[in-house]
Design an enzyme around this catalytic site. Structure first.
Site, mmCIF file in Angstrom:
data_model
loop_
_atom_site.group_PDB
_atom_site.id
_atom_site.type_symbol
_atom_site.label_atom_id
_atom_site.label_comp_id
_atom_site.label_asym_id
_atom_site.label_seq_id
_atom_site.Cartn_x
_atom_site.Cartn_y
_atom_site.Cartn_z
ATOM 1 N N TYR A 5 0.838 -1.192 0.000
ATOM 2 C CA TYR A 5 0.000 0.000 0.000
ATOM 3 C C TYR A 5 0.885 1.260 0.000
ATOM 4 O O TYR A 5 0.673 2.179 -0.794
ATOM 5 C CB TYR A 5 -0.948 -0.005 1.208
ATOM 6 C CG TYR A 5 -1.736 1.273 1.356
ATOM 7 C CD1 TYR A 5 -2.785 1.557 0.496
ATOM 8 C CD2 TYR A 5 -1.414 2.194 2.338
ATOM 9 C CE1 TYR A 5 -3.505 2.744 0.614
ATOM 10 C CE2 TYR A 5 -2.124 3.374 2.467
ATOM 11 C CZ TYR A 5 -3.164 3.645 1.605
ATOM 12 O OH TYR A 5 -3.865 4.817 1.723
ATOM 13 N N GLU A 27 -11.269 5.609 5.146
ATOM 14 C CA GLU A 27 -10.611 6.405 6.192
ATOM 15 C C GLU A 27 -11.550 6.608 7.373
ATOM 16 O O GLU A 27 -11.136 6.539 8.529
ATOM 17 C CB GLU A 27 -10.129 7.752 5.643
ATOM 18 C CG GLU A 27 -8.955 7.657 4.699
ATOM 19 C CD GLU A 27 -7.653 7.212 5.333
ATOM 20 O OE1 GLU A 27 -7.530 7.186 6.581
ATOM 21 O OE2 GLU A 27 -6.724 6.886 4.572
ATOM 22 N N TRP A 35 -4.928 1.167 10.322
ATOM 23 C CA TRP A 35 -5.133 1.168 8.874
ATOM 24 C C TRP A 35 -4.955 -0.244 8.323
ATOM 25 O O TRP A 35 -5.622 -0.650 7.372
ATOM 26 C CB TRP A 35 -4.184 2.160 8.202
ATOM 27 C CG TRP A 35 -4.415 2.244 6.721
ATOM 28 C CD1 TRP A 35 -3.527 1.948 5.750
ATOM 29 C CD2 TRP A 35 -5.625 2.638 6.058
ATOM 30 N NE1 TRP A 35 -4.105 2.133 4.513
ATOM 31 C CE2 TRP A 35 -5.395 2.557 4.673
ATOM 32 C CE3 TRP A 35 -6.885 3.052 6.486
ATOM 33 C CZ2 TRP A 35 -6.360 2.867 3.718
ATOM 34 C CZ3 TRP A 35 -7.847 3.354 5.531
ATOM 35 C CH2 TRP A 35 -7.578 3.262 4.177
#
Length: 173
Positions: A5, A27, A35
């Site tokens: 990522y 988000e 995350w």
């Protein structure tokens, strides 16, 4: 997964409306979580929320919301799930007003990525004046889970801000 990522997505400018919508909701889903947790569930989110198609999402009824609450492929938080539906409505309104969500959201950085010059990640702020303004305006338009910290993370994720530190190979030279 996290390294991939970072290496291929984080900080890369995004101008596709559907991808911008997806990232805004991911988000928001991340609030209070890591995350990495959201990255592991990303495909589950895409499947559960019909590829993040806002026109489809606004048609969700109570039965669909209850199904989502039972789906282990996403974070099963009632407020976060309801936020995706609300955000879809607000997103379509923004598209109607501005032509594209991209035109609207990139306006917070003047249409050009902000490139910061950090020596290390400890210098990276959690919020900025731009994320404060974005958060305030998104909330005014009816978006949910869009506090300033979430907005700054969103700006980083979609390349509106490039916070790769100077020694990172992704730092623009």
């Amino acid at each position: 997964m996290y390294i991939d990522y970072h290496d291929h997505e984080w900080g890369v400018p995004v101008h596709d409306d559907r991808h911008l919508f997806e990232m805004l909701n991911l988000e928001g889903a991340q609030a209070g979580l890591s995350w990495y947790t959201i990255l592991k569930k990303r495909e589950g989110y895409r499947e559960a929320f019909d590829g993040f198609d806002p026109a489809t999402i606004i048609t969700y009824d109570d039965q669909k919301l209850n199904e989502l609450l039972q789906n282990p492929g996403i974070v099963r938080n009632r407020l976060k799930i309801a936020a995706v539906v609300q955000n879809a409505k607000a997103f379509l309104d923004v598209q109607q007003e501005f032509g594209t969500f991209d035109r609207y959201i990139w306006g917070f950085v003047g249409g050009t990525p902000i490139v910061n010059h950090w020596e290390d990640m400890s210098q990276v702020p959690a919020t900025t004046a731009q994320s404060d303004a974005m958060s305030k305006d998104l909330k005014k338009r009816g978006f949910k889970f869009v506090g300033s910290t979430i907005c700054y993370a969103y700006m980083q994720a979609t390349g509106m801000v490039n916070d790769h530190h100077k020694t990172c190979f992704r730092y623009p030279n």
